[in-house]
Design a protein around this motif. Structure first.
Motif, short mmCIF file in Angstrom:
data_model
loop_
_atom_site.label_atom_id
_atom_site.label_comp_id
_atom_site.label_asym_id
_atom_site.label_seq_id
_atom_site.Cartn_x
_atom_site.Cartn_y
_atom_site.Cartn_z
N GLY A 252 -26.71 116.56 -46.44
CA GLY A 252 -25.52 116.10 -47.14
C GLY A 252 -25.91 115.25 -48.34
O GLY A 252 -27.04 114.74 -48.42
N ARG B 37 -22.46 118.76 -49.99
CA ARG B 37 -21.47 118.50 -48.94
C ARG B 37 -21.64 117.09 -48.40
O ARG B 37 -22.68 116.46 -48.58
CB ARG B 37 -21.60 119.54 -47.83
N ARG C 196 -21.50 116.11 -45.10
CA ARG C 196 -22.26 115.97 -43.86
C ARG C 196 -23.48 116.87 -43.84
O ARG C 196 -23.54 117.86 -44.57
CB ARG C 196 -21.36 116.27 -42.67
N THR C 197 -24.42 116.50 -43.00
CA THR C 197 -25.64 117.30 -42.87
C THR C 197 -25.44 118.32 -41.76
O THR C 197 -24.93 118.01 -40.70
CB THR C 197 -26.83 116.37 -42.54
#
Lengths: 277, 165
Positions: A79, A133, A135-136
């Motif tokens: 992320g 994005r 989040r990972t």
């Protein structure tokens, strides 16, 4: 700045390694179930039922779905504004090794590809990709080599027609044949460079095959699937039922002089799972 | 669907006379061998000392997962057969009567099998947990140092195969 600990990433990799090897994906299970209606002969019915029964036994006994428990591929899609603290490579490889030993999975990884040293459980292949994005995302794919050996790269001309892309993919599916364990899940990577097209194809394997289409170029994916299903390879090469269960396409910008098309073949139990961190 | 006992001469005769496309359920011993075991069999055969007598036996292209405690064997489906095409002559010299794997064979391997009366059978690929339940005994009989690629003797009951060649 978000911080993720390498140890925590490795913990998720451990869980996913065990899960994907012993629990069939629900989208694939449903696809195999509905294929039963398409097969008539006794041998095709017995073999397809064996695949469905196989998933039930694996879940009940904890035995892996397939003796080829694969080479582990880990996509870490980082992320934005996120850093991973600790030894990611070391933690992930130790987690894979522990998961494979604990779950009685097969050592299939040859550390020296030329000298062919005795097989072990690790290392895994780790793809670390920065994203925009929030989040990972961690994706684990246990890739068997019956299907991997049949994957191909096509460096098409930039002037190639849409049909040539379809034909390149369908011809790869055709030459994969029975030994790659059809009906297949097919990942296609279009654009980028030679290596990027192949890694996109592998990443495209790790998308659901039912519900709303998750890839790019939905119409192209649909045309590839329809044409491939007219090849007549069928369930386990017996000539009946579907040849392909799902096709997903991912793409990347490319150069004016080229059109790379990567095709990664996945077997009827394509084993992957993911988690958001 | 026909049941074939590989321990009896009638069973071997029935295997030899089975038709392409027939579904058979096998009972009796199978001997696993994949890439490295084939390479070793060729070397040992050239020195005139194969480690086990495979005359009249059936080879299974398989490298099982380790057996969890309390189980006979781990997951044990077939591996791709074409990688063993180049050992067709070794199989002929060893006198095997059948080969079990998955997928196509080369035309040249197919010719060798037909000439030697070796049947090529396919098992359901990717059904390793299902097939493990059809194995009642398993022990390593040659090349233990090869790990999952060692030669195991599996005694099977109702092991499903389709005749391909």
């Amino acid at each position: 700045m978000r911080r993720l600990r390498a140890k925590d990433v490795a913990g998720k990799v451990y869980e996913l390694c065990v899960k994907v090897n012993t629990c069939i994906r629900p989208d694939i299970r449903r696809a195999l179930q509905s294929a039963l209606a398409e097969v008539r002969s006794e041998s095709a019915r017995v073999f397809l039922s064996a695949l469905i029964e196989n998933a039930r036994i694996a879940r009940k006994t904890g035995l892996p779905l397939c003796q080829d428990t694969g080479l582990v591929i880990v996509f870490v899609e980082l992320g934005k504004d996120t850093c991973i603290q600790g030894d990611l490579v070391g933690e992930v490889n130790r987690a894979v090794e522990r998961a494979y030993k604990d779950a009685h999975l097969r050592p299939s990884v040859v550390r020296d590809p030329v000298e062919r040293t005795p097989p072990g459980w690790a290392p895994a292949l780790i793809h670390l990709e920065p994203t925009r994005r929030k989040r990972t995302r961690i994706v684990v794919l246990a890739k068997g080599f019956g299907s991997e050996n049949k994957s191909r790269l096509h460096m098409l001309l930039p002037t190639a027609k849409r049909e040539e892309i379809v034909d390149a993919v369908v011809s790869t599916i055709g030459s994969a044949g029975a030994s790659a364990c059809p009906p297949f899940v097919v990942g296609v990577g279009i654009g980028g460079t030679s290596d990027r097209a192949m890694s996109l194809a592998k990443r495209a394997l790790c998308l659901r095959i039912d519900g709303p289409y998750r890839g790019e170029y939905p119409e192209l994916a649909r045309d590839i699937k329809e044409k491939a299903n007219r090849l007549g390879i069928g369930v386990l090469g017996l000539g009946e039922g579907p040849t392909v269960l799902g096709v997903n396409i991912l793409s990347a910008p490319t150069h004016i002089a080229g059109l790379p098309v990567g095709v990664n073949i996945g077997c009827h139990s394509t084993r992957w799972g993911e988690v958001l961190m | 669907m026909r049941r074939i006992d590989l321990r009896s001469p009638e069973g071997i005769k029935a295997l030899r006379s089975a038709r392409k496309g027939d579904l058979l359920l096998l009972d009796g011993p199978l001997y696993t061998a994949r890439d490295q075991a084939h390479r070793r069999l060729r070397e040992d055969l050239s020195r005139g000392e194969p480690p086990i007598d495979l005359r009249g036996k059936v080879i299974y292209y398989c490298g099982p997962t380790p057996a969890p405690e309390g189980m006979v064997v781990g997951s044990c489906g077939p591996t791709s057969s074409y990688r063993m095409d180049k050992y067709a002559d070794v199989m002929e010299k060893l006198g095997v009567v059948g080969l079990i794997g998955k997928g196509e064979r080369s035309p040249s391997a197919g010719r060798t099998f037909k000439k030697a009366g070796i049947r090529y059978l396919i098992a359901p690929g990717g059904a390793g947990a299902y097939l493990a339940q059809r194995v009642v005994r398993a022990q390593v009989v040659a090349y233990p140092e090869l790990g999952p690629e060692a030669i195991y003797e599996f005694v099977v009951e109702g092991f499903p195969v389709v005749v391909e060649i």
